[in-house]
Design a protein around this motif. Structure first.
Motif, PDB file in Angstrom:
ATOM      1  N   PHE A 231       0.842  -1.184   0.000  1.00  0.00           N
ATOM      2  CA  PHE A 231       0.000   0.000   0.000  1.00  0.00           C
ATOM      3  C   PHE A 231       0.883   1.242   0.000  1.00  0.00           C
ATOM      4  CE2 PHE A 231      -2.622  -3.395   1.645  1.00  0.00           C
ATOM      5  CZ  PHE A 231      -3.764  -3.242   0.876  1.00  0.00           C
ATOM      6  N   ARG A 232       0.373   2.333  -0.592  1.00  0.00           N
ATOM      7  CA  ARG A 232       1.179   3.548  -0.704  1.00  0.00           C
ATOM      8  C   ARG A 232       1.684   4.023   0.650  1.00  0.00           C
ATOM      9  NH1 ARG A 232      -3.051   4.439  -3.890  1.00  0.00           N
ATOM     10  NH2 ARG A 232      -3.934   6.028  -2.553  1.00  0.00           N
ATOM     11  N   ALA A 233       0.884   3.863   1.690  1.00  0.00           N
ATOM     12  CA  ALA A 233       1.310   4.301   3.020  1.00  0.00           C
ATOM     13  C   ALA A 233       2.553   3.541   3.493  1.00  0.00           C
ATOM     14  CB  ALA A 233       0.178   4.131   4.027  1.00  0.00           C
ATOM     15  N   GLU A 234       2.728   2.320   3.033  1.00  0.00           N
ATOM     16  CA  GLU A 234       3.892   1.521   3.413  1.00  0.00           C
ATOM     17  C   GLU A 234       5.173   1.987   2.733  1.00  0.00           C
ATOM     18  OE1 GLU A 234       3.136  -2.931   3.644  1.00  0.00           O
ATOM     19  OE2 GLU A 234       1.481  -2.249   2.372  1.00  0.00           O
ATOM     20  N   LEU A 235       5.040   2.695   1.627  1.00  0.00           N
ATOM     21  CA  LEU A 235       6.219   3.043   0.844  1.00  0.00           C
ATOM     22  C   LEU A 235       7.158   3.991   1.560  1.00  0.00           C
ATOM     23  CD1 LEU A 235       4.646   3.353  -2.691  1.00  0.00           C
ATOM     24  CD2 LEU A 235       6.026   1.489  -1.762  1.00  0.00           C
ATOM     25  N   THR A 236       6.657   4.764   2.509  1.00  0.00           N
ATOM     26  CA  THR A 236       7.544   5.653   3.240  1.00  0.00           C
ATOM     27  C   THR A 236       8.597   4.860   4.014  1.00  0.00           C
ATOM     28  OG1 THR A 236       5.983   5.704   5.070  1.00  0.00           O
ATOM     29  CG2 THR A 236       5.847   7.500   3.467  1.00  0.00           C
ATOM     30  N   LEU A 237       8.280   3.609   4.334  1.00  0.00           N
ATOM     31  CA  LEU A 237       9.242   2.767   5.044  1.00  0.00           C
ATOM     32  C   LEU A 237      10.465   2.455   4.199  1.00  0.00           C
ATOM     33  CD1 LEU A 237       6.731   0.154   6.541  1.00  0.00           C
ATOM     34  CD2 LEU A 237       7.704   2.142   7.689  1.00  0.00           C
ATOM     35  N   PHE A 238      10.297   2.547   2.877  1.00  0.00           N
ATOM     36  CA  PHE A 238      11.370   2.173   1.973  1.00  0.00           C
ATOM     37  C   PHE A 238      12.069   3.389   1.365  1.00  0.00           C
ATOM     38  CE2 PHE A 238       8.079  -1.103   1.819  1.00  0.00           C
ATOM     39  CZ  PHE A 238       8.817  -2.173   2.296  1.00  0.00           C
ATOM     40  N   GLU A 239      11.681   4.585   1.793  1.00  0.00           N
ATOM     41  CA  GLU A 239      12.172   5.789   1.135  1.00  0.00           C
ATOM     42  C   GLU A 239      13.656   6.008   1.396  1.00  0.00           C
ATOM     43  OE1 GLU A 239      11.384  10.513   1.472  1.00  0.00           O
ATOM     44  OE2 GLU A 239       9.660   9.197   1.651  1.00  0.00           O
ATOM     45  N   PRO A 240      14.517   5.847   0.371  1.00  0.00           N
ATOM     46  CA  PRO A 240      15.950   6.022   0.577  1.00  0.00           C
ATOM     47  C   PRO A 240      16.429   7.430   0.221  1.00  0.00           C
ATOM     48  CG  PRO A 240      15.562   4.990  -1.526  1.00  0.00           C
ATOM     49  CD  PRO A 240      14.209   5.295  -0.924  1.00  0.00           C
TER      50      PRO A 240
ATOM     51  N   ALA B 122      11.693   0.845  -4.582  1.00  0.00           N
ATOM     52  CA  ALA B 122      11.447  -0.370  -3.798  1.00  0.00           C
ATOM     53  C   ALA B 122      11.339  -1.582  -4.723  1.00  0.00           C
ATOM     54  CB  ALA B 122      10.177  -0.213  -2.965  1.00  0.00           C
ATOM     55  N   ALA B 123      10.662  -1.429  -5.859  1.00  0.00           N
ATOM     56  CA  ALA B 123      10.514  -2.537  -6.803  1.00  0.00           C
ATOM     57  C   ALA B 123      11.873  -2.966  -7.348  1.00  0.00           C
ATOM     58  CB  ALA B 123       9.581  -2.133  -7.945  1.00  0.00           C
ATOM     59  N   ALA B 124      12.719  -2.005  -7.675  1.00  0.00           N
ATOM     60  CA  ALA B 124      14.060  -2.330  -8.186  1.00  0.00           C
ATOM     61  C   ALA B 124      14.888  -3.034  -7.114  1.00  0.00           C
ATOM     62  CB  ALA B 124      14.757  -1.059  -8.666  1.00  0.00           C
ATOM     63  N   ARG B 125      14.815  -2.517  -5.895  1.00  0.00           N
ATOM     64  CA  ARG B 125      15.590  -3.093  -4.787  1.00  0.00           C
ATOM     65  C   ARG B 125      15.148  -4.522  -4.481  1.00  0.00           C
ATOM     66  NH1 ARG B 125      15.279   1.011  -2.018  1.00  0.00           N
ATOM     67  NH2 ARG B 125      13.402   0.590  -0.850  1.00  0.00           N
TER      68      ARG B 125
END
Length: 197
Positions: free
Chosen positions: A20-29, A50-53
């Motif tokens: 979910f979009r809200a989860e993406l902040t956890l992966f923000e580099p 995140a998808a690439a990683r």
């Protein structure tokens, strides 16, 4: 959506990982975004990273337009595509999925899919589902989710992701292209030729 994606691509073996979009902040580099990347573009940028990683081949970034205006759809698509393009990871094919009004509009668009799901003709399915809108908190409004909920209640089905998945397995992408031309056609075409940069 997953059965519809499998149907469009002709690939029954696609594996999905949902975030979910809200989860993406956890992966923000990133501490700051490139110029011109704003709104949904920022989340799309982070989602692509995140998808690439995580070694994903494809990213489908989905958000409802929450509006019946094709212009709003196009504005959101522009934001998302700017986010995809700002991160050079060509190994990840990117697709913007933006249902005009809401994803439930797509779920309401195929009368034959409902007949296959229930075993009979289903009454009260609306025409022109991309033009539906109404007050979220008013269960009698024409907001697509509210109509979907009423049809589910009428057919004694749960208003659930399971019902959506069962219905989606019967949906014909050609019917959706005709019934939801402002948003589904854009999504299906992009799915067949993802954005790469």
């Amino acid at each position: 959506m997953q059965p519809i994606i499998r149907s469009i691509t002709g690939n029954a073996d696609i594996n999905f990982e949902v975030k979910f979009r809200a989860e993406l902040t956890l992966f923000e580099p990133f501490k700051k975004f490139p110029g011109g990347v704003y709104g949904h573009g920022q989340k799309a940028f982070v989602a692509k990273a995140a998808a690439a990683r995580e070694g994903c081949n494809y990213l489908i970034y989905m958000v409802d337009a929450d509006d019946t205006s094709p212009q709003r759809h196009n504005d959101i698509a522009g934001e998302i595509l700017s986010g995809f393009g700002a991160l050079k990871k060509p190994e990840v094919g990117c697709v913007a999925c933006i249902p005009v009004s809401a994803s439930e509009a797509w779920m309401l668009a195929d009368k034959e899919a409902w007949r296959k799901l229930t075993g009979h003709e289903v009454a009260n399915l609306p025409g022109k589902p991309e033009e539906l809108w109404g007050e979220k908190r008013d269960p009698s409004s024409n907001r697509p989710h509210n109509i979907f909920a009423r049809i589910c209640a009428q057919e004694e089905l749960a208003d659930s992701s399971e019902t959506r998945s069962l219905l989606a397995a019967h949906i014909d992408p050609g019917t959706l292209r005709r019934s939801c031309p402002a948003s589904f056609t854009h999504f299906a075409d992009m799915l067949l030729k993802p954005h790469k940069s």
